[in-house]
Design a protein around this motif. Sequence first.
Motif, mmCIF file in Angstrom:
data_model
loop_
_atom_site.group_PDB
_atom_site.id
_atom_site.type_symbol
_atom_site.label_atom_id
_atom_site.label_comp_id
_atom_site.label_asym_id
_atom_site.label_seq_id
_atom_site.Cartn_x
_atom_site.Cartn_y
_atom_site.Cartn_z
ATOM 1 N N GLU A 1 51.269 -113.621 -22.205
ATOM 2 C CA GLU A 1 51.282 -112.471 -21.217
ATOM 3 C C GLU A 1 52.120 -112.933 -19.893
ATOM 4 O O GLU A 1 51.693 -113.833 -19.403
ATOM 5 C CB GLU A 1 49.921 -111.833 -21.016
ATOM 6 N N LYS B 1 45.412 -108.009 -15.169
ATOM 7 C CA LYS B 1 44.045 -108.061 -16.035
ATOM 8 C C LYS B 1 44.258 -108.399 -17.089
ATOM 9 O O LYS B 1 43.599 -109.681 -17.865
ATOM 10 C CB LYS B 1 43.646 -106.685 -15.982
ATOM 11 N N VAL B 2 45.333 -108.169 -17.988
ATOM 12 C CA VAL B 2 45.360 -108.776 -19.293
ATOM 13 C C VAL B 2 45.979 -110.231 -19.186
ATOM 14 O O VAL B 2 45.345 -111.080 -19.938
ATOM 15 C CB VAL B 2 46.706 -108.071 -20.055
ATOM 16 N N GLN C 1 43.981 -109.962 -7.392
ATOM 17 C CA GLN C 1 43.593 -109.792 -8.717
ATOM 18 C C GLN C 1 42.914 -111.014 -9.270
ATOM 19 O O GLN C 1 41.808 -110.753 -9.855
ATOM 20 C CB GLN C 1 44.822 -109.405 -9.425
ATOM 21 N N THR D 1 49.027 -99.467 -10.293
ATOM 22 C CA THR D 1 48.342 -99.148 -11.599
ATOM 23 C C THR D 1 48.753 -100.039 -12.793
ATOM 24 O O THR D 1 48.066 -100.617 -13.468
ATOM 25 C CB THR D 1 48.581 -97.639 -11.829
ATOM 26 N N GLY D 2 50.083 -99.914 -13.044
ATOM 27 C CA GLY D 2 50.733 -100.684 -14.127
ATOM 28 C C GLY D 2 50.737 -102.142 -13.762
ATOM 29 O O GLY D 2 50.236 -103.157 -14.547
ATOM 30 N N ASN E 1 48.618 -103.912 -11.961
ATOM 31 C CA ASN E 1 47.216 -104.356 -11.908
ATOM 32 C C ASN E 1 46.746 -104.342 -13.220
ATOM 33 O O ASN E 1 45.798 -105.290 -13.636
ATOM 34 C CB ASN E 1 46.029 -103.320 -11.163
ATOM 35 N N ALA E 2 47.049 -103.521 -14.094
ATOM 36 C CA ALA E 2 46.626 -103.499 -15.757
ATOM 37 C C ALA E 2 47.315 -104.922 -16.317
ATOM 38 O O ALA E 2 46.678 -105.484 -16.918
ATOM 39 C CB ALA E 2 46.965 -101.968 -16.214
ATOM 40 N N ALA E 3 48.557 -105.195 -15.731
ATOM 41 C CA ALA E 3 49.033 -106.216 -16.538
ATOM 42 C C ALA E 3 48.706 -107.517 -16.104
ATOM 43 O O ALA E 3 48.425 -108.580 -16.792
ATOM 44 C CB ALA E 3 50.677 -106.276 -16.270
ATOM 45 N N ASP F 1 52.647 -98.618 -5.979
ATOM 46 C CA ASP F 1 52.020 -98.061 -7.240
ATOM 47 C C ASP F 1 51.221 -99.200 -8.003
ATOM 48 O O ASP F 1 52.236 -99.680 -8.734
ATOM 49 C CB ASP F 1 52.795 -97.008 -8.034
ATOM 50 N N ASP G 1 42.916 -112.208 -17.954
ATOM 51 C CA ASP G 1 41.749 -112.317 -19.203
ATOM 52 C C ASP G 1 42.372 -113.478 -20.242
ATOM 53 O O ASP G 1 41.401 -114.338 -20.733
ATOM 54 C CB ASP G 1 41.604 -111.099 -19.950
ATOM 55 N N VAL H 1 53.398 -111.089 -15.794
ATOM 56 C CA VAL H 1 53.711 -110.060 -15.082
ATOM 57 C C VAL H 1 54.804 -109.928 -14.311
ATOM 58 O O VAL H 1 55.357 -110.981 -13.967
ATOM 59 C CB VAL H 1 52.493 -109.651 -13.802
#
Length: 195
Positions: free
Chosen positions: A140, A168-169, A26, A161-162, A164-166, A159, A172, A142
């Motif tokens: 933030e 990214k935040v 990531q 999805t969750g 990967n989104a965490a 899975d 960033d 993970v």
Amino acid sequence: MKLVIIVGSVREGRFGPSVASWFAAQAGEHFDLDVLDLAEISLPSALPSNAMALRDVTGRPAEMRALAARLDAADAFVVVTPEYNHSFPASLKHLIDWHFTQWQAKPIGFVSYGGHGGGLRSVEQLRLVFAELHAATVRETVSFDRHWEKFGADGLLIDATGPNAAAKVLLDHLAWWAQALAEARAVRPYEAGAA
């Protein structure tokens, strides 16, 4: 910007490399990476009695000077840590204690894993340690609770999805802080204790 990802556990059968590998995939879109696995690092068991000796790495063996240089080169850090007995691994504390200026005025993020708490107690304790070393921990994180259920036998997330989104935040925000603090250090070098 350079990100050092620190794999904090050295226990036999540890899960950290799987978590770190996923996170590095990531983070590679945001940073140049250096993955520092503490299982591959040898630190002396005893720390110098003089705290000033921790600030000057010139008298250390070549391997320890190279490690300090890797940490110095970082614009940001992410610590991948399990939770052992409601805290973080001793190997991680040992690395932190051997270095002082390398953490100063740099952002640190956390990726944790563990049982029901997902390693968050280790993260909260690490925030206190890094605050003492003048590092800026980002809010933030993970976290993987019951991590053994989240990753397959192949070490990959079942899975993503969750998580990967965490990630990214986290990345960033870490990138913003890394850029802001690098610019600030370039204008005015950071000195611990300076007003």
